[in-house]
Write an enzyme that holds these catalytic residues in place. Structure first.
Site, PDB file in Angstrom:
ATOM      1  CD  GLU A 209     -15.099  25.807 -29.138  1.00 41.25           C
ATOM      2  OE1 GLU A 209     -14.294  24.896 -29.443  1.00 41.25           O
ATOM      3  OE2 GLU A 209     -14.736  26.901 -28.679  1.00 41.25           O
TER       4      GLU A 209
ATOM      5  CB  SER B 149     -10.718  30.204 -28.629  1.00 42.27           C
ATOM      6  OG  SER B 149      -9.821  29.315 -28.016  1.00 42.27           O
TER       7      SER B 149
ATOM      8  CG  HIS C  37     -10.610  25.515 -31.129  1.00 44.53           C
ATOM      9  ND1 HIS C  37     -11.660  25.750 -30.262  1.00 44.53           N
ATOM     10  CD2 HIS C  37      -9.586  26.298 -30.710  1.00 44.53           C
ATOM     11  CE1 HIS C  37     -11.275  26.634 -29.355  1.00 44.53           C
ATOM     12  NE2 HIS C  37     -10.028  26.974 -29.600  1.00 44.53           N
TER      13      HIS C  37
END
Length: 328
Positions: free
Chosen positions: A233, A116, A304
């Site tokens: 992503e 992330s 996620h």
């Protein structure tokens, strides 16, 4: 930049937990306990950076730039530490990038793993030192009570063995597991979406797309100087608006001069709230001319949703016959 490969993990090794973005304070006691037990079961000893404590939490649910950067450097310089794991992502790990000693990191290479927002930290280290870094679970991710087997299996194969064939998980989840560890909702995994078939091999680049593009034009932007396989992503907040944000950011990468070296794109599974389904994925890829002739595989287990695969940024990827192999 010459590639530096960190030593693989061995049982008995010490790992250091750091908080370069969000504070430890937001991690529940149950999650901490489970994570500690899981790492112990792997044969790893866990230590925490001196500023990774509940009291190190400001109005941004983080800590000062100086203390966060100091914890990163202390972890790299400690000869007893063999790997570094981040607590969690967040929004501000890019703040600490100018305050790190990249030459010292280069001289003391070791595994560092997170995902992330940690994309900024990982890619800065890779770009400035050549050190392979790992896009994979946080310390808190290993504290998931149910549905963590795939995550742990991929992590161990990558960090202890150095290579594995990436396959689809049997089931996946997008629930708020960290709020309720007992009542979970899992769905059958329908497998990857092969948008464009084909073969490719190259050095792995990427991470969280929304964070990755923050590095564009900075001294910490990774260069694609050789054949590259791009892994990207995004979380639902960045991928919302019917995929328009994801489209815009992926198009920005595709307009880089060195995108000619990208030989394939692998896309992590989207969260449900992003409203990016298979049809939208097909539309996004079709809307970017530079992707026309590239192998594209989507709905892969990283990002996620859970579970989460681990892959090395700066490592190697081979795509062939609809399969993905990753190696340090």
């Amino acid at each position: 930049m010459q590639k530096i490969m960190p030593q693989k993990l061995q049982k008995g090794d010490e790992i250091r937990i750091i908080a370069p973005a969000s504070s430890l304070k937001i991690i529940g006691e149950d999650c901490r306990k489970i994570a500690a037990e899981r790492f112990e079961k792997m044969g790893l000893k866990v230590s925490f950076a001196k500023n990774t404590k509940d009291e190190n939490c400001d109005c941004f649910i983080s800590d000062s730039i100086e203390r966060r950067a100091a914890d990163v450097m202390e972890a790299f310089l400690d000869k007893n530490v063999k790997a570094i794991f981040t607590i969690l992502g967040g929004f501000n790990s890019n703040q600490i990038l100018p305050f790190l000693d990249y030459e010292a990191i280069k001289q003391n290479p070791k595994i560092i793993c997170g995902f992330s927002d940690i994309t900024a930290l990982l890619n800065a280290i890779n770009a400035k030192t050549g050190l392979e870094v790992f896009y994979g679970p946080h310390y808190s991710s290993i504290g998931m009570l149910k549905g963590c087997e795939y995550t742990i299996d991929c992590l161990q194969k990558m960090l202890f063995e150095g290579a594995y064939d990436l396959i689809s998980s049997q089931e996946w989840s997008d629930d708020l597991w960290f709020i309720d560890q007992q009542n979970r909702k899992f769905e059958k995994n329908e497998g990857w979406l092969v948008i464009h078939d084909g073969e490719a091999k190259g050095k792995i680049a990427g991470g969280n797309l929304g964070t990755y593009v923050l590095l564009n034009g900075t001294p910490y932007q990774p260069k694609w100087e050789e054949d590259t396989v791009l892994f990207v992503e995004d979380c639902f907040t960045a991928a919302a608006a019917d995929g328009k944000y994801f489209l815009r950011q992926l198009q920005a990468l595709a307009q880089r001069n060195d995108f000619v070296n990208v030989k394939a794109v692998v896309i992590g599974r989207f969260q449900k709230a992003s409203e990016v389904d298979n049809n939208m994925l097909l539309n996004i890829v079709a809307a970017i001319p530079q992707l026309k002739d590239l192998p594209i595989i989507a709905n892969v287990d990283f990002g996620h949703t859970t579970p989460i695969a681990t892959f090395p940024i700066g490592g190697n990827c081979v795509i062939k016959d609809g399969k993905i192999r990753i190696e340090m």
